[in-house]
Design an enzyme around this catalytic site. Sequence first.
Site, PDB file in Angstrom:
ATOM      1  N   ASP A 133      -4.453   5.981  -3.965  1.00 49.44           N
ATOM      2  CA  ASP A 133      -3.207   5.818  -4.724  1.00 49.44           C
ATOM      3  C   ASP A 133      -2.177   6.898  -4.435  1.00 49.44           C
ATOM      4  O   ASP A 133      -1.363   7.246  -5.304  1.00 49.44           O
ATOM      5  CB  ASP A 133      -3.500   5.772  -6.243  1.00 49.44           C
ATOM      6  CG  ASP A 133      -4.442   4.640  -6.601  1.00 49.44           C
ATOM      7  OD1 ASP A 133      -4.413   3.609  -5.913  1.00 49.44           O
ATOM      8  OD2 ASP A 133      -5.205   4.792  -7.576  1.00 49.44           O
ATOM      9  N   LYS A 189       0.467   5.084  -0.195  1.00 48.36           N
ATOM     10  CA  LYS A 189       0.374   4.588   1.187  1.00 48.36           C
ATOM     11  C   LYS A 189       1.268   3.367   1.409  1.00 48.36           C
ATOM     12  O   LYS A 189       1.969   3.275   2.410  1.00 48.36           O
ATOM     13  CB  LYS A 189      -1.089   4.243   1.522  1.00 48.36           C
ATOM     14  CG  LYS A 189      -2.027   5.440   1.447  1.00 48.36           C
ATOM     15  CD  LYS A 189      -3.475   5.043   1.617  1.00 48.36           C
ATOM     16  CE  LYS A 189      -4.054   4.269   0.466  1.00 48.36           C
ATOM     17  NZ  LYS A 189      -4.198   5.011  -0.802  1.00 48.36           N
ATOM     18  N   GLY A 247      -4.740  -1.244  -4.072  1.00 44.73           N
ATOM     19  CA  GLY A 247      -3.517  -1.757  -4.681  1.00 44.73           C
ATOM     20  C   GLY A 247      -2.387  -0.917  -4.127  1.00 44.73           C
ATOM     21  O   GLY A 247      -2.265   0.250  -4.477  1.00 44.73           O
ATOM     22  N   HIS A 248      -1.631  -1.472  -3.191  1.00 41.94           N
ATOM     23  CA  HIS A 248      -0.568  -0.717  -2.517  1.00 41.94           C
ATOM     24  C   HIS A 248       0.783  -1.211  -3.022  1.00 41.94           C
ATOM     25  O   HIS A 248       1.152  -2.364  -2.813  1.00 41.94           O
ATOM     26  CB  HIS A 248      -0.685  -0.884  -0.998  1.00 41.94           C
ATOM     27  CG  HIS A 248      -1.939  -0.259  -0.440  1.00 41.94           C
ATOM     28  ND1 HIS A 248      -2.270  -0.278   0.889  1.00 41.94           N
ATOM     29  CD2 HIS A 248      -2.941   0.420  -1.056  1.00 41.94           C
ATOM     30  CE1 HIS A 248      -3.419   0.359   1.072  1.00 41.94           C
ATOM     31  NE2 HIS A 248      -3.850   0.780  -0.105  1.00 41.94           N
ATOM     32  N   GLN A 252      -7.687   3.317   0.144  1.00 41.89           N
ATOM     33  CA  GLN A 252      -8.396   4.399  -0.563  1.00 41.89           C
ATOM     34  C   GLN A 252      -7.934   5.756  -0.009  1.00 41.89           C
ATOM     35  O   GLN A 252      -6.818   5.869   0.453  1.00 41.89           O
ATOM     36  CB  GLN A 252      -9.921   4.231  -0.470  1.00 41.89           C
ATOM     37  CG  GLN A 252     -10.475   3.039  -1.245  1.00 41.89           C
ATOM     38  CD  GLN A 252     -10.286   1.706  -0.558  1.00 41.89           C
ATOM     39  OE1 GLN A 252     -10.655   1.515   0.580  1.00 41.89           O
ATOM     40  NE2 GLN A 252      -9.690   0.752  -1.243  1.00 41.89           N
TER      41      GLN A 252
HETATM   42  P1  GDP Z   1      -1.312   3.416  -2.696  1.00 42.05           P
HETATM   43  O1  GDP Z   1      -2.545   2.741  -3.171  1.00 42.05           O
HETATM   44  O2  GDP Z   1      -1.608   4.663  -1.916  1.00 42.05           O
HETATM   45  O3  GDP Z   1      -0.377   2.510  -1.952  1.00 42.05           O
HETATM   46  O4  GDP Z   1      -0.538   3.901  -4.011  1.00 42.05           O
HETATM   47  P2  GDP Z   1      -0.347   3.040  -5.373  1.00 42.05           P
HETATM   48  O5  GDP Z   1       0.646   1.975  -5.133  1.00 42.05           O
HETATM   49  O6  GDP Z   1      -1.655   2.629  -5.933  1.00 42.05           O
HETATM   50  O7  GDP Z   1       0.183   4.165  -6.344  1.00 42.05           O
HETATM   51  C1  GDP Z   1       1.344   4.880  -6.082  1.00 42.05           C
HETATM   52  C2  GDP Z   1       2.298   4.683  -7.266  1.00 42.05           C
HETATM   53  O8  GDP Z   1       3.310   5.657  -7.235  1.00 42.05           O
HETATM   54  C3  GDP Z   1       3.022   3.346  -7.221  1.00 42.05           C
HETATM   55  O9  GDP Z   1       3.271   2.920  -8.536  1.00 42.05           O
HETATM   56  C4  GDP Z   1       4.326   3.683  -6.515  1.00 42.05           C
HETATM   57  O10 GDP Z   1       5.377   2.812  -6.852  1.00 42.05           O
HETATM   58  C5  GDP Z   1       4.587   5.057  -7.051  1.00 42.05           C
HETATM   59  N1  GDP Z   1       5.307   5.971  -6.158  1.00 42.05           N
HETATM   60  C6  GDP Z   1       5.222   6.091  -4.807  1.00 42.05           C
HETATM   61  N2  GDP Z   1       5.940   7.135  -4.375  1.00 42.05           N
HETATM   62  C7  GDP Z   1       6.493   7.706  -5.465  1.00 42.05           C
HETATM   63  C8  GDP Z   1       7.330   8.843  -5.668  1.00 42.05           C
HETATM   64  O11 GDP Z   1       7.688   9.576  -4.754  1.00 42.05           O
HETATM   65  N3  GDP Z   1       7.684   9.123  -6.965  1.00 42.05           N
HETATM   66  C9  GDP Z   1       7.288   8.363  -8.015  1.00 42.05           C
HETATM   67  N4  GDP Z   1       7.681   8.730  -9.226  1.00 42.05           N
HETATM   68  N5  GDP Z   1       6.490   7.285  -7.856  1.00 42.05           N
HETATM   69  C10 GDP Z   1       6.103   6.960  -6.598  1.00 42.05           C
HETATM   70  P1  IMO Z   2      -5.891   2.369  -2.822  1.00 42.74           P
HETATM   71  O1  IMO Z   2      -5.957   1.782  -1.430  1.00 42.74           O
HETATM   72  C1  IMO Z   2      -8.002   4.565  -5.947  1.00 42.74           C
HETATM   73  C2  IMO Z   2     -12.330   3.864  -6.272  1.00 42.74           C
HETATM   74  C3  IMO Z   2     -12.846   3.158  -7.513  1.00 42.74           C
HETATM   75  C4  IMO Z   2     -14.218   3.789  -7.628  1.00 42.74           C
HETATM   76  C5  IMO Z   2     -14.637   3.935  -6.163  1.00 42.74           C
HETATM   77  C6  IMO Z   2     -15.529   2.807  -5.666  1.00 42.74           C
HETATM   78  O2  IMO Z   2      -5.003   1.639  -3.746  1.00 42.74           O
HETATM   79  O3  IMO Z   2      -5.628   3.838  -2.749  1.00 42.74           O
HETATM   80  P2  IMO Z   2     -15.098   0.273  -5.018  1.00 42.74           P
HETATM   81  O4  IMO Z   2     -14.536  -0.863  -5.823  1.00 42.74           O
HETATM   82  O5  IMO Z   2     -14.322   0.586  -3.789  1.00 42.74           O
HETATM   83  O6  IMO Z   2     -16.557   0.130  -4.752  1.00 42.74           O
HETATM   84  O7  IMO Z   2     -14.956   1.564  -5.994  1.00 42.74           O
HETATM   85  O8  IMO Z   2     -13.445   3.957  -5.414  1.00 42.74           O
HETATM   86  N1  IMO Z   2     -11.266   3.127  -5.538  1.00 42.74           N
HETATM   87  C7  IMO Z   2      -9.972   3.474  -5.530  1.00 42.74           C
HETATM   88  N2  IMO Z   2      -9.323   4.468  -6.191  1.00 42.74           N
HETATM   89  N3  IMO Z   2      -7.339   3.791  -5.061  1.00 42.74           N
HETATM   90  C8  IMO Z   2      -7.975   2.829  -4.372  1.00 42.74           C
HETATM   91  O9  IMO Z   2      -7.383   2.122  -3.382  1.00 42.74           O
HETATM   92  C9  IMO Z   2      -9.349   2.604  -4.629  1.00 42.74           C
HETATM   93  N4  IMO Z   2     -10.266   1.740  -4.152  1.00 42.74           N
HETATM   94  C10 IMO Z   2     -11.436   2.087  -4.702  1.00 42.74           C
HETATM   95  O10 IMO Z   2     -12.031   3.439  -8.623  1.00 42.74           O
HETATM   96  O11 IMO Z   2     -14.108   5.069  -8.158  1.00 42.74           O
HETATM   97 MG    MG Z   3      -3.434   2.065  -4.943  1.00 42.83          MG
END
Ligand code: GDP
Ligand code: IMO
Ligand code: MG
Length: 422
Positions: free
Chosen positions: A13, A16, A40-41, A223
Site C-alpha cells: 500500500d 504503487k 488493491g492499487h 504487496q
Molecule cells: P498500492 O497498493 O501500493 O497501490 O497503494 P494503495 O492504493 O493501497 O494505497 C495508497 C493510498 O494512498 C491510496 O488511497 C492512494 O490514493 C493514496 N495516495 C497515494 N499517494 C498519495 C500521496 O502522496 N498523498 C496522499 N495523501 N495519498 C496518497
Molecule cells: P498491495 O499490492 C498490504 C497482506 C495481508 C496479510 C498478508 C498475507 O495493495 O500493496 P495474503 O492474502 O496475501 O495471503 O495475506 O499480506 N497483504 C497486503 N498488505 N497491501 C497489499 O497489497 C497486500 N496483499 C497482502 O494483509 O497480512
Molecule cells: Mg494496496
Amino acid sequence: MKVDVLLGLQWGDEGKGKVVDVLTPRYDAVARFQGGPNAGHTLEFDGKKYVLRSIPSGVFQNDTNLIGNGVVIDPVLFREEAEALCKSGLDLKKTLKISKKAHLILPTHRLLDAASERAKGDAKIGTTGKGIGPTYTDKTSRNGLRVGDIFDNFDEKYAAARQRHLDRLEALGSTPDEYELIDLEGHWLDAIQYIKEYDIVDGEFLVNDLLREGKSVLCEGAQGTMLDVDFGSYPFVTSSNTICAGACTGLGIAPNKIGDVFGIFKAYCTRVGSGPFPTELFDETGKLIRNLGHEYGAVTGRERRCGWIDLVALKYAIMINGVTKLIMMKSDVLDGFDTIKACVAYDIDGKVTDRFPYSIDSDLIKPVYKELPGWKTPMSAMTAEAQFPKEFNDYIAFLEKELATPIAIVSVGPDRTQTIER
Ligand code: GDP
Ligand code: IMO
Ligand code: MG
C-alpha cells in the site's frame, strides 16, 4: 531494451498504483508480475478514483498490458474488475493480455484460506481471504490449474483439484455447505468462459519480443518487500516473491534485462494484518497518521496499522531489490507535525544494529529514533521542487544519505497530478 521494475519497499500500500499510472506514458507496455486480488492499487485522476486488483495500473494510459505468469487470478474477481473498467470506457479486450501460465484461484482455494486462518487461531496471518496462499501452495506442489488449462480437458482437471481441496477442508474440519459451493462454482465457471474472451498469450515471449523490438516495459509489483515470502517478516508474509527477482520469474525476464528499479515507500510506514512492525505507534500519533493518511485497506477497508518510517527495514529492502531510484509517497500526510521521527537502528537486548535481523519480534526490538523538524507547510498544492520548504528538503537529504539512494519522485497527494519529479 531492458525493463524497469516498480515495487513496494514496505508492507504494501505504498502507492504503487498511483505511480505506475503516472509513469505509464513513458512505456510501451505495463506488466504485473506477482500477487493477485490481495492487491488493491488506487489511481485518482479527473476527480475519479479506481482500485485495481489483478489488472495492471497501466490500462488507463497504455495499449499493451500483461497479467504475467507469476500472478494468481480469481476469474470471478477478475471479471468484476474488468467489467467495471470496461463500463468506464476502457476496451480491455484489446489492451489486456493474460499469460497462459498464470495460476487460477479456485472457489475452494478461498475456503482453504479461511480454514487455514481459523486453524491458526491467534497466530493467524490476517490474510486478505482471497485464496492467495492455497493457490501458490498448489503451484509449488505442482497441483495448480493454469489459465492455459481452460482450453484443454478442463472439467477433469478442475474436478480433481476440487476433490483434493474438499479432502483437505475436511481434514481441517471445514467441510463447506454443498449448495453454497455449487453456487460459488456456478459463478466461477461462468467467469472462466468470460476469461476466454481475452487474449491469452505466452507472456514470456510477449515481453521478450517487445524488448527485442526496442520497446520499453514497466513491471508492476504488488504487496511490498516486507511481505516477500523469502525476505519479509516470515511467516507473516504473502505467498509470492514481491521483490525484484519476482519480476524475472513472474514474467520470464532474464536478470540482465532489469534496468531501473523504482523502490516506493511512504514518508511513514503502515501494515495491514498480523505480524511484527517495530515502529508501530499505538498512541494518538498513530491514530492521527491513520486519519490524515486515510489508512484503510483499498479493497477490504481494514484499518492499517501506522508508525514512523523504518530505515533499517528500508535499507534491507533497497539491498534485496537493487533499488536505483526511490519514490517517496504521502509526504503531505506529515504536514502538520512539529517533529518527525525516523528509526535509524534497532536496539535488541541492548545491542544496537542497523541490520534487519532474522527474528523480527516487535516486543524485543526498541527502535532508535532520530528526530527531525517538521515542515509545517501544506505540501499537496506544490508542483515543483523549488517550492519545497527547507525542513522538507532537509528530510529528503537525510533519507538520501541514510539510504544511499536518490529520491527521484515525491508524491504530495493521491491525484495523478500531485507528483513531483526531482
Ligand atoms: P498500492 O497498493 O501500493 O497501490 O497503494 P494503495 O492504493 O493501497 O494505497 C495508497 C493510498 O494512498 C491510496 O488511497 C492512494 O490514493 C493514496 N495516495 C497515494 N499517494 C498519495 C500521496 O502522496 N498523498 C496522499 N495523501 N495519498 C496518497
Ligand atoms: P498491495 O499490492 C498490504 C497482506 C495481508 C496479510 C498478508 C498475507 O495493495 O500493496 P495474503 O492474502 O496475501 O495471503 O495475506 O499480506 N497483504 C497486503 N498488505 N497491501 C497489499 O497489497 C497486500 N496483499 C497482502 O494483509 O497480512
Ligand atoms: Mg494496496
